[in-house]
Design a protein around this motif. Structure first.
Motif, PDB file in Angstrom:
ATOM      1  N   GLU A 163      21.695 -64.896 -19.166  1.00 54.08           N
ATOM      2  CA  GLU A 163      21.161 -63.541 -19.187  1.00 54.08           C
ATOM      3  C   GLU A 163      20.430 -63.208 -20.498  1.00 54.08           C
ATOM      4  O   GLU A 163      20.422 -62.073 -20.955  1.00 54.08           O
TER       5      GLU A 163
ATOM      6  N   TYR B  48      17.209 -62.758 -21.418  1.00 53.99           N
ATOM      7  CA  TYR B  48      15.871 -62.503 -20.904  1.00 53.99           C
ATOM      8  C   TYR B  48      14.849 -62.422 -22.031  1.00 53.99           C
ATOM      9  O   TYR B  48      15.098 -61.811 -23.068  1.00 53.99           O
ATOM     10  N   HIS B  49      13.702 -63.045 -21.801  1.00 54.74           N
ATOM     11  CA  HIS B  49      12.611 -63.053 -22.771  1.00 54.74           C
ATOM     12  C   HIS B  49      12.078 -61.656 -23.056  1.00 54.74           C
ATOM     13  O   HIS B  49      12.190 -60.762 -22.218  1.00 54.74           O
TER      14      HIS B  49
ATOM     15  N   TYR C 146      17.770 -67.914 -16.244  1.00 51.35           N
ATOM     16  CA  TYR C 146      18.545 -67.024 -17.114  1.00 51.35           C
ATOM     17  C   TYR C 146      20.046 -67.055 -16.829  1.00 51.35           C
ATOM     18  O   TYR C 146      20.677 -66.010 -16.696  1.00 51.35           O
TER      19      TYR C 146
ATOM     20  N   LYS D 215      16.356 -65.415 -11.850  1.00 54.43           N
ATOM     21  CA  LYS D 215      17.474 -65.150 -12.767  1.00 54.43           C
ATOM     22  C   LYS D 215      18.462 -66.307 -12.769  1.00 54.43           C
ATOM     23  O   LYS D 215      18.928 -66.729 -13.827  1.00 54.43           O
TER      24      LYS D 215
ATOM     25  N   ARG E 123      12.784 -65.643 -26.279  1.00 53.87           N
ATOM     26  CA  ARG E 123      14.165 -65.262 -25.986  1.00 53.87           C
ATOM     27  C   ARG E 123      14.774 -64.543 -27.192  1.00 53.87           C
ATOM     28  O   ARG E 123      14.379 -64.786 -28.336  1.00 53.87           O
TER      29      ARG E 123
ATOM     30  N   PRO F 298      15.607 -57.571 -15.846  1.00 58.01           N
ATOM     31  CA  PRO F 298      16.139 -58.409 -14.765  1.00 58.01           C
ATOM     32  C   PRO F 298      16.186 -57.696 -13.417  1.00 58.01           C
ATOM     33  O   PRO F 298      16.173 -58.352 -12.374  1.00 58.01           O
TER      34      PRO F 298
END
Length: 166
Positions: free
Chosen positions: A149, A151-152, A146, A142, A56, A134
């Motif tokens: 938000e 996102y990795h 997430y 999501k 992340r 995404p």
């Protein structure tokens, strides 16, 4: 530790990564950071053995992985569970995780740091990094994974050395 061929890894990777966890480590012997991860995979891509891991954006270890050419994935026995919990819940910005866990830093032939206490170490040369998009994820993923938000980034590392405890 001794070196083996990646084809001779005898761990169940689903259990090793998903249940027992691993440490992602990058930097130098003098300054490295590590984090616990339970997402990843092993396989073959571009004609070479490879590992994937996911980090992340807010993780301190990401700065090290982004900066360095090599990173390591280390797997430990159950006796290290508390140390792995600490490495997954505390930031290297705030504490010296290596010292707190009592780990001994060693370096692979390429200079990548790993911990002597590990049972298995995958030394990886970073070959690919890309933030997860995404727009290409189902909404339920999501929503579940997430909510912030964050996102990795996906990393693919060519496995250049495998070390096992004697």
């Amino acid at each position: 530790m001794r070196s083996i061929d990646p084809k001779n890894i005898d761990k169940n990777v689903f259990s090793a990564i998903g249940d027992q966890w691993m440490l992602i480590t990058a930097g130098t012997a003098e300054q490295c950071n590590t984090m616990t991860a339970s997402w990843g995979g092993l396989g073959v891509i571009w004609g070479a053995p490879a590992a994937t891991c996911y980090i992340r954006p807010q993780r301190y270890t990401k700065e090290f992985v982004d900066r360095e050419e090599y990173f390591t994935l280390a797997f430990f026995g159950e006796e290290s569970r508390k140390a792995l919990q600490l490495c997954g819940s505390k930031s290297g910005r705030d504490i010296d995780k290596v010292k707190e866990c009592g780990f001994t830093v060693r370096t692979a032939e390429c200079g990548a740091p790993y911990f002597e206490e590990a049972e298995l170490v995958l030394v990886c040369r970073k070959r690919f990094a890309q933030p997860m998009d995404p727009d290409n994820m189902p909404q339920e993923i999501k929503t579940k994974w997430y909510p912030q938000e964050d996102y990795h980034t996906l990393y693919i590392g060519e496995i250049v050395e495998v070390l096992v405890k004697d």
